[in-house]
Design a protein around this motif. Structure first.
Motif, PDB file in Angstrom:
ATOM      1  N   PRO A  15       0.792  -1.235   0.000  1.00  0.00           N
ATOM      2  CA  PRO A  15       0.000   0.000   0.000  1.00  0.00           C
ATOM      3  C   PRO A  15       0.823   1.283   0.000  1.00  0.00           C
ATOM      4  O   PRO A  15       0.444   2.263  -0.645  1.00  0.00           O
ATOM      5  CB  PRO A  15      -0.854  -0.127   1.267  1.00  0.00           C
ATOM      6  CG  PRO A  15      -0.237  -1.201   2.079  1.00  0.00           C
ATOM      7  CD  PRO A  15       0.474  -2.105   1.139  1.00  0.00           C
ATOM      8  N   ARG A  39      -4.938   5.307   4.059  1.00  0.00           N
ATOM      9  CA  ARG A  39      -4.217   6.225   3.170  1.00  0.00           C
ATOM     10  C   ARG A  39      -5.222   6.896   2.235  1.00  0.00           C
ATOM     11  O   ARG A  39      -5.626   6.299   1.235  1.00  0.00           O
ATOM     12  CB  ARG A  39      -3.166   5.447   2.370  1.00  0.00           C
ATOM     13  CG  ARG A  39      -2.051   4.875   3.229  1.00  0.00           C
ATOM     14  CD  ARG A  39      -1.208   3.903   2.420  1.00  0.00           C
ATOM     15  NE  ARG A  39      -0.125   3.346   3.199  1.00  0.00           N
ATOM     16  CZ  ARG A  39      -0.253   2.288   4.013  1.00  0.00           C
ATOM     17  NH1 ARG A  39      -1.428   1.678   4.148  1.00  0.00           N
ATOM     18  NH2 ARG A  39       0.781   1.837   4.678  1.00  0.00           N
ATOM     19  N   TRP A  54      -5.781   0.532   0.780  1.00  0.00           N
ATOM     20  CA  TRP A  54      -5.965  -0.356   1.936  1.00  0.00           C
ATOM     21  C   TRP A  54      -5.134  -1.610   1.678  1.00  0.00           C
ATOM     22  O   TRP A  54      -5.004  -2.035   0.528  1.00  0.00           O
ATOM     23  CB  TRP A  54      -7.446  -0.705   2.038  1.00  0.00           C
ATOM     24  CG  TRP A  54      -7.877  -1.521   3.231  1.00  0.00           C
ATOM     25  CD1 TRP A  54      -8.256  -2.830   3.211  1.00  0.00           C
ATOM     26  CD2 TRP A  54      -8.016  -1.080   4.588  1.00  0.00           C
ATOM     27  NE1 TRP A  54      -8.612  -3.221   4.477  1.00  0.00           N
ATOM     28  CE2 TRP A  54      -8.480  -2.169   5.340  1.00  0.00           C
ATOM     29  CE3 TRP A  54      -7.778   0.140   5.231  1.00  0.00           C
ATOM     30  CZ2 TRP A  54      -8.704  -2.084   6.718  1.00  0.00           C
ATOM     31  CZ3 TRP A  54      -8.005   0.220   6.603  1.00  0.00           C
ATOM     32  CH2 TRP A  54      -8.465  -0.891   7.324  1.00  0.00           C
ATOM     33  N   PRO A  55      -4.564  -2.221   2.703  1.00  0.00           N
ATOM     34  CA  PRO A  55      -3.780  -3.449   2.466  1.00  0.00           C
ATOM     35  C   PRO A  55      -4.646  -4.594   1.926  1.00  0.00           C
ATOM     36  O   PRO A  55      -5.745  -4.822   2.417  1.00  0.00           O
ATOM     37  CB  PRO A  55      -3.203  -3.791   3.838  1.00  0.00           C
ATOM     38  CG  PRO A  55      -4.031  -3.035   4.833  1.00  0.00           C
ATOM     39  CD  PRO A  55      -4.551  -1.820   4.130  1.00  0.00           C
ATOM     40  N   ALA A  56      -4.155  -5.279   0.914  1.00  0.00           N
ATOM     41  CA  ALA A  56      -4.877  -6.422   0.346  1.00  0.00           C
ATOM     42  C   ALA A  56      -4.747  -7.628   1.273  1.00  0.00           C
ATOM     43  O   ALA A  56      -3.762  -7.751   2.006  1.00  0.00           O
ATOM     44  CB  ALA A  56      -4.304  -6.767  -1.026  1.00  0.00           C
ATOM     45  N   PRO A  58      -3.789 -11.409   2.412  1.00  0.00           N
ATOM     46  CA  PRO A  58      -2.592 -12.173   2.032  1.00  0.00           C
ATOM     47  C   PRO A  58      -2.806 -12.968   0.741  1.00  0.00           C
ATOM     48  O   PRO A  58      -3.867 -13.574   0.561  1.00  0.00           O
ATOM     49  CB  PRO A  58      -2.381 -13.125   3.215  1.00  0.00           C
ATOM     50  CG  PRO A  58      -3.122 -12.527   4.347  1.00  0.00           C
ATOM     51  CD  PRO A  58      -4.243 -11.741   3.762  1.00  0.00           C
TER      52      PRO A  58
ATOM     53  N   ALA B  67       1.021 -17.538   5.002  1.00  0.00           N
ATOM     54  CA  ALA B  67       0.552 -16.140   5.056  1.00  0.00           C
ATOM     55  C   ALA B  67      -0.841 -16.070   5.661  1.00  0.00           C
ATOM     56  O   ALA B  67      -1.128 -15.206   6.500  1.00  0.00           O
ATOM     57  CB  ALA B  67       0.555 -15.546   3.651  1.00  0.00           C
ATOM     58  N   GLU B  68      -1.706 -16.979   5.263  1.00  0.00           N
ATOM     59  CA  GLU B  68      -3.068 -17.008   5.802  1.00  0.00           C
ATOM     60  C   GLU B  68      -3.039 -17.333   7.301  1.00  0.00           C
ATOM     61  O   GLU B  68      -3.759 -16.724   8.095  1.00  0.00           O
ATOM     62  CB  GLU B  68      -3.898 -18.048   5.039  1.00  0.00           C
ATOM     63  CG  GLU B  68      -5.306 -18.271   5.567  1.00  0.00           C
ATOM     64  CD  GLU B  68      -6.214 -17.055   5.393  1.00  0.00           C
ATOM     65  OE1 GLU B  68      -5.967 -16.276   4.460  1.00  0.00           O
ATOM     66  OE2 GLU B  68      -7.154 -16.910   6.204  1.00  0.00           O
ATOM     67  N   GLN B  71      -1.870 -14.350   9.262  1.00  0.00           N
ATOM     68  CA  GLN B  71      -2.947 -13.371   9.410  1.00  0.00           C
ATOM     69  C   GLN B  71      -3.960 -13.841  10.456  1.00  0.00           C
ATOM     70  O   GLN B  71      -4.475 -13.046  11.238  1.00  0.00           O
ATOM     71  CB  GLN B  71      -3.653 -13.112   8.088  1.00  0.00           C
ATOM     72  CG  GLN B  71      -4.619 -11.935   8.235  1.00  0.00           C
ATOM     73  CD  GLN B  71      -5.462 -11.684   7.038  1.00  0.00           C
ATOM     74  OE1 GLN B  71      -6.034 -12.598   6.475  1.00  0.00           O
ATOM     75  NE2 GLN B  71      -5.545 -10.446   6.631  1.00  0.00           N
ATOM     76  N   ASP B 103      -0.567  -1.801   9.007  1.00  0.00           N
ATOM     77  CA  ASP B 103      -1.194  -2.541   7.900  1.00  0.00           C
ATOM     78  C   ASP B 103      -1.593  -3.961   8.325  1.00  0.00           C
ATOM     79  O   ASP B 103      -2.600  -4.491   7.855  1.00  0.00           O
ATOM     80  CB  ASP B 103      -0.258  -2.609   6.683  1.00  0.00           C
ATOM     81  CG  ASP B 103      -0.236  -1.284   5.928  1.00  0.00           C
ATOM     82  OD1 ASP B 103      -1.245  -0.557   5.963  1.00  0.00           O
ATOM     83  OD2 ASP B 103       0.795  -0.992   5.295  1.00  0.00           O
ATOM     84  N   SER B 107      -5.314  -5.386   8.105  1.00  0.00           N
ATOM     85  CA  SER B 107      -5.615  -6.652   7.420  1.00  0.00           C
ATOM     86  C   SER B 107      -6.358  -7.602   8.353  1.00  0.00           C
ATOM     87  O   SER B 107      -7.282  -8.305   7.943  1.00  0.00           O
ATOM     88  CB  SER B 107      -4.319  -7.336   6.951  1.00  0.00           C
ATOM     89  OG  SER B 107      -3.841  -6.729   5.795  1.00  0.00           O
ATOM     90  N   ASP B 110      -9.913  -6.495   8.746  1.00  0.00           N
ATOM     91  CA  ASP B 110     -10.621  -6.901   7.524  1.00  0.00           C
ATOM     92  C   ASP B 110     -11.014  -8.382   7.610  1.00  0.00           C
ATOM     93  O   ASP B 110     -12.148  -8.761   7.330  1.00  0.00           O
ATOM     94  CB  ASP B 110      -9.663  -6.663   6.351  1.00  0.00           C
ATOM     95  CG  ASP B 110     -10.389  -6.502   5.045  1.00  0.00           C
ATOM     96  OD1 ASP B 110     -11.412  -5.819   5.021  1.00  0.00           O
ATOM     97  OD2 ASP B 110      -9.927  -7.085   4.047  1.00  0.00           O
TER      98      ASP B 110
END
Lengths: 120, 134
Positions: A15, A39, A54-56, A58, B67-68, B71, B103, B107, B110
């Motif tokens: 980002p 942002r 916005w951060p995507a 993973p 990665a998942e 998170q 960030d 994430s 989200d």
């Protein structure tokens, strides 16, 4: 109610890089002075829509979402579902008072609906 | 399969190949001590995203799965904090309290909202719908 597109959002795995690129390219103002550290990129012109980065999630490449302003987010969600859409991010009230949800159209393209808080 | 289940599955697979394979050997392979690993496997200790990344590399798990899983662990940290009385619905505050990058916090938010684990009801009120996993 015309239901205009009022915002755009880039979701990116990088980002900072993306926001910096567009800020420099178009001389937009970049600010993270908000509770989410979102942002925000603004042109300062009344014409056109402002947006943000916005951060995507993973493993997801960058993409763009458009946000449509609606009078009633719940009603827009219900109508989208009746037309074959799906809810991706349920209705949320953001720290600045705006209400939004992210949906999928029947082909899988994501977009947002929002009700913007009236600002002085 | 979550990351803890992946650890259980890997240990079981190693024990099928070698009945004498110990928890201590598995911990050594992962680069941690056996008591830590034992607590993790019994859900008595939470996995940090750093541990997930390190163990995932040692186990040769796919980058997407790791990665998942990272998170997921970050999301659990945010969820744990969101259930405290002092919680403030503010990403910067969460980042400061957890020591996570902004960030990563966003994430995680989200992720939690998409899964219905956290609801932004108003600018002042974010509610959780389940306890955090260990």
């Amino acid at each position: 109610m015309p239901n205009p597109v009022v915002r755009w959002q880039i979701l990116s795995p990088t980002p900072d890089k993306v926001a910096g690129f567009y800020q420099k390219l178009f001389d937009w103002k970049l600010s993270q002075a908000n509770a989410l550290g979102y942002r925000e990129l603004t042109s300062g012109d009344k014409a056109g829509a402002d947006g943000g980065v916005w951060p995507a999630p993973p493993g997801v490449n960058g993409f763009v979402q458009l946000f449509v302003e609606v009078p009633d987010v719940d009603a827009a969600i219900t109508k989208a579902l009746s037309l074959g859409g799906k809810v991706l991010v349920p209705k949320s009230v953001l720290p600045d008072g705006d209400t939004m949800a992210v949906l999928h159209d029947p082909t899988g393209i994501s977009f947002g609906v929002c009700a913007l808080k009236k600002r002085a | 399969m979550n990351f803890r289940e992946a650890l259980h599955a890997e240990l079981a697979a190693r024990r099928r190949r070698n009945a004498r394979y110990s928890l201590r050997a598995f911990a050594r392979f992962l680069g941690t001590d056996h008591s830590t690993l034992s607590q993790i496997l019994r859900s008595r200790r939470s996995l940090s995203a750093h541990m997930v990344a390190r163990f995932g590399r040692r186990l040769g798990l796919s980058a997407a799965f790791v990665a998942e899983a990272c998170q997921q662990q970050i999301a659990e940290s945010v969820l744990r904090l969101a259930r405290t009385k002092s919680f403030r619905p503010n990403s910067r505050w969460i980042a400061t309290r957890t020591g996570l990058p902004l960030d990563s916090v966003n994430s995680a938010l989200d992720h939690l909202i998409r899964h219905g684990d956290l609801v932004m009801e108003s600018p002042e009120r974010w509610t959780t719908t389940r306890p955090a996993y260990a």
